[in-house]
Design a protein around this motif. Structure first.
Motif, short mmCIF file in Angstrom:
data_model
loop_
_atom_site.label_atom_id
_atom_site.label_comp_id
_atom_site.label_asym_id
_atom_site.label_seq_id
_atom_site.Cartn_x
_atom_site.Cartn_y
_atom_site.Cartn_z
N LYS A 65 54.90 63.74 6.83
CA LYS A 65 53.91 63.86 5.76
C LYS A 65 52.53 63.47 6.28
CE LYS A 65 53.46 63.00 0.84
NZ LYS A 65 54.07 62.36 -0.35
N GLY A 66 51.56 64.31 5.99
CA GLY A 66 50.21 64.07 6.45
C GLY A 66 49.90 64.72 7.78
N ARG A 67 50.93 65.15 8.50
CA ARG A 67 50.74 65.81 9.80
C ARG A 67 51.18 67.28 9.76
NH1 ARG A 67 53.65 64.28 14.07
NH2 ARG A 67 55.43 63.51 12.83
N PHE A 68 52.21 67.57 8.98
CA PHE A 68 52.75 68.93 8.89
C PHE A 68 52.38 69.53 7.53
CE2 PHE A 68 56.65 68.45 11.91
CZ PHE A 68 55.83 67.91 12.88
N THR A 69 52.21 70.85 7.52
CA THR A 69 51.93 71.57 6.28
C THR A 69 52.81 72.82 6.22
OG1 THR A 69 49.63 70.82 6.27
CG2 THR A 69 50.19 72.66 4.85
N ILE A 70 53.51 72.99 5.10
CA ILE A 70 54.33 74.17 4.89
C ILE A 70 53.59 75.11 3.95
CG2 ILE A 70 55.63 73.16 2.96
CD1 ILE A 70 58.10 74.69 4.01
N ALA A 71 53.67 76.40 4.24
CA ALA A 71 53.01 77.41 3.41
C ALA A 71 53.79 78.71 3.53
CB ALA A 71 51.56 77.60 3.85
N SER A 72 53.52 79.60 2.59
CA SER A 72 54.16 80.92 2.65
C SER A 72 53.13 81.99 2.37
CB SER A 72 55.30 81.01 1.63
OG SER A 72 54.80 81.02 0.31
N ASP A 73 53.47 83.23 2.74
CA ASP A 73 52.59 84.33 2.40
C ASP A 73 52.86 84.74 0.95
OD1 ASP A 73 54.36 87.17 3.91
OD2 ASP A 73 55.04 85.58 2.59
N ALA A 74 52.00 85.60 0.43
CA ALA A 74 52.10 85.97 -0.98
C ALA A 74 53.41 86.71 -1.27
CB ALA A 74 50.90 86.84 -1.37
N LYS A 76 56.20 86.05 0.00
CA LYS A 76 57.32 85.12 0.16
C LYS A 76 58.33 85.64 1.16
CE LYS A 76 56.66 83.55 -4.58
NZ LYS A 76 57.19 83.48 -5.93
N THR A 77 57.83 86.30 2.19
CA THR A 77 58.72 86.77 3.25
C THR A 77 58.49 86.03 4.56
OG1 THR A 77 57.17 88.53 3.82
CG2 THR A 77 58.90 89.08 2.25
N THR A 78 57.41 85.28 4.63
CA THR A 78 57.11 84.50 5.82
C THR A 78 56.72 83.09 5.40
OG1 THR A 78 56.33 86.47 6.99
CG2 THR A 78 55.76 84.33 7.93
N VAL A 79 57.34 82.12 6.02
CA VAL A 79 57.02 80.72 5.77
C VAL A 79 56.51 80.11 7.07
CG1 VAL A 79 57.93 78.46 5.11
CG2 VAL A 79 58.66 80.50 3.89
N TYR A 80 55.47 79.34 6.96
CA TYR A 80 54.85 78.73 8.13
C TYR A 80 55.01 77.20 8.09
CZ TYR A 80 52.50 83.26 7.99
OH TYR A 80 52.23 84.60 7.94
N LEU A 81 55.00 76.63 9.25
CA LEU A 81 54.97 75.17 9.36
C LEU A 81 53.89 74.82 10.37
CD1 LEU A 81 56.34 72.54 8.37
CD2 LEU A 81 57.69 72.60 10.48
N GLN A 82 52.76 74.38 9.86
CA GLN A 82 51.67 73.94 10.72
C GLN A 82 51.93 72.49 11.10
OE1 GLN A 82 48.92 75.66 11.98
NE2 GLN A 82 48.61 73.79 13.17
N MET A 83 52.02 72.23 12.39
CA MET A 83 52.34 70.90 12.87
C MET A 83 51.18 70.37 13.69
SD MET A 83 56.34 71.48 13.94
CE MET A 83 55.92 72.44 15.38
#
Length: 124
Positions: A65-74, A76-83
């Protein structure tokens, strides 16, 4: 059925960043969200982050928490994990999965269909 493919792993120095992607095909709309888990050598698979399709709060483990961010495209076919601010202890194989039932988003048993994983190695 749902097919998941992760990518974006690699070798990075401590303090660096990586962005993982998980591309989903199939009946993703049948599920209520997706999540990321990881497994280090000799350790059990652990929850990292999850994102509900409902647009509510995202979920993170305390260690990221605070370092990683999860997101998806509109779509909902691709999910990202920014680390970001990666640490040696983040080294693991990272898996994405679709959340199938329940409200305990950190519990791997609530997930169905898993990708093959992508290796993340952080050198100290």
């Amino acid at each position: 059925q749902v097919h998941l493919v992760e990518s974006g792993g690699g070798l990075v120095q401590a303090g660096g960043s990586l962005r993982l992607s998980c591309v989903a095909s199939g009946r993703t709309f049948s599920y209520d969200g997706m999540g990321w888990f990881r497994q280090a050598p000799g350790k059990e698979r652990e929850f990292v982050a999850a994102i509900p399709w409902s647009g509510g709060s995202t979920y993170y483990s305390g260690s990221v928490k605070g370092r990683f961010t999860i997101a998806s495209d509109a779509a909902k076919t691709t999910v990202y994990l920014q680390m970001n601010s990666l640490k040696a202890e983040d080294t693991a194989v990272y898996y994405c999965a679709v959340h199938a039932f329940g409200r305990n988003w950190v519990n791997s048993y609530e997930y169905d269909y898993w990708g093959q994983g992508t290796q993340v190695t952080v050198s100290s």
